[in-house]
Design a protein around this motif. Structure first.
Motif, PDB file in Angstrom:
ATOM      1  N   GLY A 268     -12.474 -48.382 -58.860  1.00  0.00           N
ATOM      2  CA  GLY A 268     -13.714 -48.917 -58.315  1.00  0.00           C
ATOM      3  C   GLY A 268     -13.852 -50.424 -58.328  1.00  0.00           C
ATOM      4  N   SER A 269     -12.840 -51.124 -58.774  1.00  0.00           N
ATOM      5  CA  SER A 269     -12.950 -52.572 -58.919  1.00  0.00           C
ATOM      6  C   SER A 269     -12.836 -53.294 -57.585  1.00  0.00           C
ATOM      7  N   GLU A 270     -13.524 -54.410 -57.502  1.00  0.00           N
ATOM      8  CA  GLU A 270     -13.516 -55.274 -56.328  1.00  0.00           C
ATOM      9  C   GLU A 270     -12.584 -56.469 -56.565  1.00  0.00           C
ATOM     10  N   THR A 271     -11.580 -56.290 -57.431  1.00  0.00           N
ATOM     11  CA  THR A 271     -10.643 -57.364 -57.736  1.00  0.00           C
ATOM     12  C   THR A 271      -9.203 -56.861 -57.665  1.00  0.00           C
ATOM     13  N   GLY A 272      -8.281 -57.801 -57.491  1.00  0.00           N
ATOM     14  CA  GLY A 272      -6.860 -57.530 -57.564  1.00  0.00           C
ATOM     15  C   GLY A 272      -6.353 -56.490 -56.585  1.00  0.00           C
ATOM     16  N   LEU A 273      -5.318 -55.771 -57.012  1.00  0.00           N
ATOM     17  CA  LEU A 273      -4.730 -54.741 -56.152  1.00  0.00           C
ATOM     18  C   LEU A 273      -5.713 -53.626 -55.851  1.00  0.00           C
ATOM     19  N   MET A 274      -6.644 -53.371 -56.774  1.00  0.00           N
ATOM     20  CA  MET A 274      -7.667 -52.354 -56.498  1.00  0.00           C
ATOM     21  C   MET A 274      -8.442 -52.711 -55.235  1.00  0.00           C
ATOM     22  N   LYS A 275      -8.791 -53.969 -55.077  1.00  0.00           N
ATOM     23  CA  LYS A 275      -9.507 -54.434 -53.888  1.00  0.00           C
ATOM     24  C   LYS A 275      -8.620 -54.334 -52.650  1.00  0.00           C
ATOM     25  N   VAL A 276      -7.348 -54.740 -52.787  1.00  0.00           N
ATOM     26  CA  VAL A 276      -6.420 -54.705 -51.659  1.00  0.00           C
ATOM     27  C   VAL A 276      -6.312 -53.291 -51.098  1.00  0.00           C
TER      28      VAL A 276
ATOM     29  N   VAL B 294      -5.678 -43.035 -57.452  1.00  0.00           N
ATOM     30  CA  VAL B 294      -4.707 -44.123 -57.548  1.00  0.00           C
ATOM     31  C   VAL B 294      -5.027 -44.964 -58.774  1.00  0.00           C
ATOM     32  N   PHE B 295      -4.032 -45.091 -59.635  1.00  0.00           N
ATOM     33  CA  PHE B 295      -4.130 -45.980 -60.792  1.00  0.00           C
ATOM     34  C   PHE B 295      -3.316 -47.222 -60.470  1.00  0.00           C
ATOM     35  N   LEU B 296      -3.921 -48.412 -60.649  1.00  0.00           N
ATOM     36  CA  LEU B 296      -3.236 -49.654 -60.337  1.00  0.00           C
ATOM     37  C   LEU B 296      -3.980 -50.833 -60.931  1.00  0.00           C
ATOM     38  N   SER B 297      -3.388 -51.992 -60.773  1.00  0.00           N
ATOM     39  CA  SER B 297      -3.903 -53.210 -61.384  1.00  0.00           C
ATOM     40  C   SER B 297      -5.150 -53.744 -60.690  1.00  0.00           C
ATOM     41  N   ALA B 298      -6.015 -54.350 -61.479  1.00  0.00           N
ATOM     42  CA  ALA B 298      -7.168 -55.071 -60.946  1.00  0.00           C
ATOM     43  C   ALA B 298      -6.907 -56.577 -60.990  1.00  0.00           C
ATOM     44  N   VAL B 299      -5.624 -56.955 -61.083  1.00  0.00           N
ATOM     45  CA  VAL B 299      -5.223 -58.356 -61.156  1.00  0.00           C
ATOM     46  C   VAL B 299      -4.698 -58.788 -59.794  1.00  0.00           C
ATOM     47  N   ASP B 300      -4.953 -60.041 -59.427  1.00  0.00           N
ATOM     48  CA  ASP B 300      -4.384 -60.606 -58.206  1.00  0.00           C
ATOM     49  C   ASP B 300      -2.906 -60.875 -58.433  1.00  0.00           C
ATOM     50  N   LEU B 301      -2.070 -60.331 -57.554  1.00  0.00           N
ATOM     51  CA  LEU B 301      -0.622 -60.438 -57.721  1.00  0.00           C
ATOM     52  C   LEU B 301       0.016 -60.924 -56.422  1.00  0.00           C
ATOM     53  N   GLY B 302       1.311 -61.199 -56.475  1.00  0.00           N
ATOM     54  CA  GLY B 302       2.046 -61.712 -55.327  1.00  0.00           C
ATOM     55  C   GLY B 302       2.293 -60.676 -54.250  1.00  0.00           C
ATOM     56  N   GLU B 303       2.869 -61.159 -53.152  1.00  0.00           N
ATOM     57  CA  GLU B 303       3.077 -60.323 -51.970  1.00  0.00           C
ATOM     58  C   GLU B 303       4.014 -59.148 -52.210  1.00  0.00           C
ATOM     59  N   GLN B 304       4.918 -59.254 -53.187  1.00  0.00           N
ATOM     60  CA  GLN B 304       5.820 -58.124 -53.442  1.00  0.00           C
ATOM     61  C   GLN B 304       5.023 -56.893 -53.869  1.00  0.00           C
ATOM     62  N   TYR B 305       3.773 -57.103 -54.323  1.00  0.00           N
ATOM     63  CA  TYR B 305       2.908 -55.991 -54.716  1.00  0.00           C
ATOM     64  C   TYR B 305       1.721 -55.800 -53.770  1.00  0.00           C
ATOM     65  N   THR B 306       1.194 -56.887 -53.225  1.00  0.00           N
ATOM     66  CA  THR B 306       0.036 -56.738 -52.330  1.00  0.00           C
ATOM     67  C   THR B 306       0.425 -56.098 -50.999  1.00  0.00           C
ATOM     68  N   VAL B 307       1.586 -56.441 -50.463  1.00  0.00           N
ATOM     69  CA  VAL B 307       1.993 -55.857 -49.177  1.00  0.00           C
ATOM     70  C   VAL B 307       2.145 -54.338 -49.294  1.00  0.00           C
ATOM     71  N   PRO B 308       2.887 -53.807 -50.293  1.00  0.00           N
ATOM     72  CA  PRO B 308       2.960 -52.345 -50.416  1.00  0.00           C
ATOM     73  C   PRO B 308       1.598 -51.697 -50.684  1.00  0.00           C
ATOM     74  N   ALA B 309       0.729 -52.380 -51.435  1.00  0.00           N
ATOM     75  CA  ALA B 309      -0.606 -51.836 -51.698  1.00  0.00           C
ATOM     76  C   ALA B 309      -1.410 -51.754 -50.406  1.00  0.00           C
ATOM     77  N   ARG B 310      -1.340 -52.783 -49.598  1.00  0.00           N
ATOM     78  CA  ARG B 310      -2.052 -52.802 -48.315  1.00  0.00           C
ATOM     79  C   ARG B 310      -1.520 -51.702 -47.390  1.00  0.00           C
ATOM     80  N   GLU B 311      -0.189 -51.567 -47.350  1.00  0.00           N
ATOM     81  CA  GLU B 311       0.424 -50.546 -46.498  1.00  0.00           C
ATOM     82  C   GLU B 311       0.033 -49.140 -46.949  1.00  0.00           C
ATOM     83  N   PHE B 312       0.038 -48.904 -48.255  1.00  0.00           N
ATOM     84  CA  PHE B 312      -0.328 -47.580 -48.764  1.00  0.00           C
ATOM     85  C   PHE B 312      -1.792 -47.273 -48.450  1.00  0.00           C
ATOM     86  N   GLY B 313      -2.659 -48.251 -48.655  1.00  0.00           N
ATOM     87  CA  GLY B 313      -4.071 -48.055 -48.322  1.00  0.00           C
ATOM     88  C   GLY B 313      -4.279 -47.715 -46.864  1.00  0.00           C
TER      89      GLY B 313
END
Length: 176
Positions: free
Chosen positions: A38-46, A5-24
């Motif tokens: 491997g990042s512990e930040t942003g969407l990577m962490k989510v 999975v390639f994705l952002s390591a930036v903290d973003l709003g729910e329009q992106y965190t909710v789908p990321a959480r659901e996919f995970g």
């Protein structure tokens, strides 16, 4: 299945965190392994938190200059010397690739993975997960490239555009 999975390591709003959480969660529930930056930040962490909470494995591929942001409790963590080596390692360790929302780094990773597939240097399924219409413009551009003859193989063989995580995993299940 090992899903890169390639994705952002930036903290973003729910329009992106909710789908990321659901996919995970879907990855973890399916017993799959997340292969990610491997990042512990942003969407990577989510995504990693959701995969881990649902019982999936985490294989991180960090890079030397970001090693201080690497997730300490990943099942496995590889540290690449540079970004090119990181991309190659992520591809090597993955059975399939899912590109989620992200910035310049994610776009670079997506285009390299698609370029390699275009030249048949890998045959792994690639999915663009189009959360909140984030990749509408890229999809339009790729469809134009296909229609105008810029791609040596049909776009449908190059990439699948998924509307959500369930759609992405269903497609990967059909391909593998």
């Amino acid at each position: 299945m090992n899903v890169g999975v390639f994705l952002s390591a930036v903290d973003l709003g729910e329009q992106y965190t909710v789908p990321a959480r659901e996919f995970g969660k879907l990855l973890g529930d399916g017993g799959h392994t997340l292969v990610w930056g491997g990042s512990e930040t942003g969407l990577m962490k989510v995504v990693a938190d959701s995969v881990q909470a649902a019982g999936g494995r985490l294989v991180g591929v960090s890079v030397t200059f970001l090693q201080d942001k690497a997730r300490a409790d990943a099942d496995e963590m590889v540290v690449a010397a540079d970004l090119a080596q990181r991309k190659a390692e992520l591809l090597r360790r993955s059975d399939a690739i899912v590109v989620m929302v992200g910035g310049m780094g994610t776009l670079d990773e997506a285009t390299e993975i698609l370029e390699l597939k275009k030249h048949r240097l890998h045959g792994k399924p690639v999915v663009l997960l189009n959360s909140a219409g984030f990749y509408d413009g890229l999809e339009l551009q790729l469809r134009r490239m296909d229609a105008e003859g810029f791609l040596p193989l049909p776009l449908s063989e190059l990439v699948y555009f998924a509307s959500d995580g369930a759609d992405a995993l269903a497609y990967l299940g059909e391909q593998l």
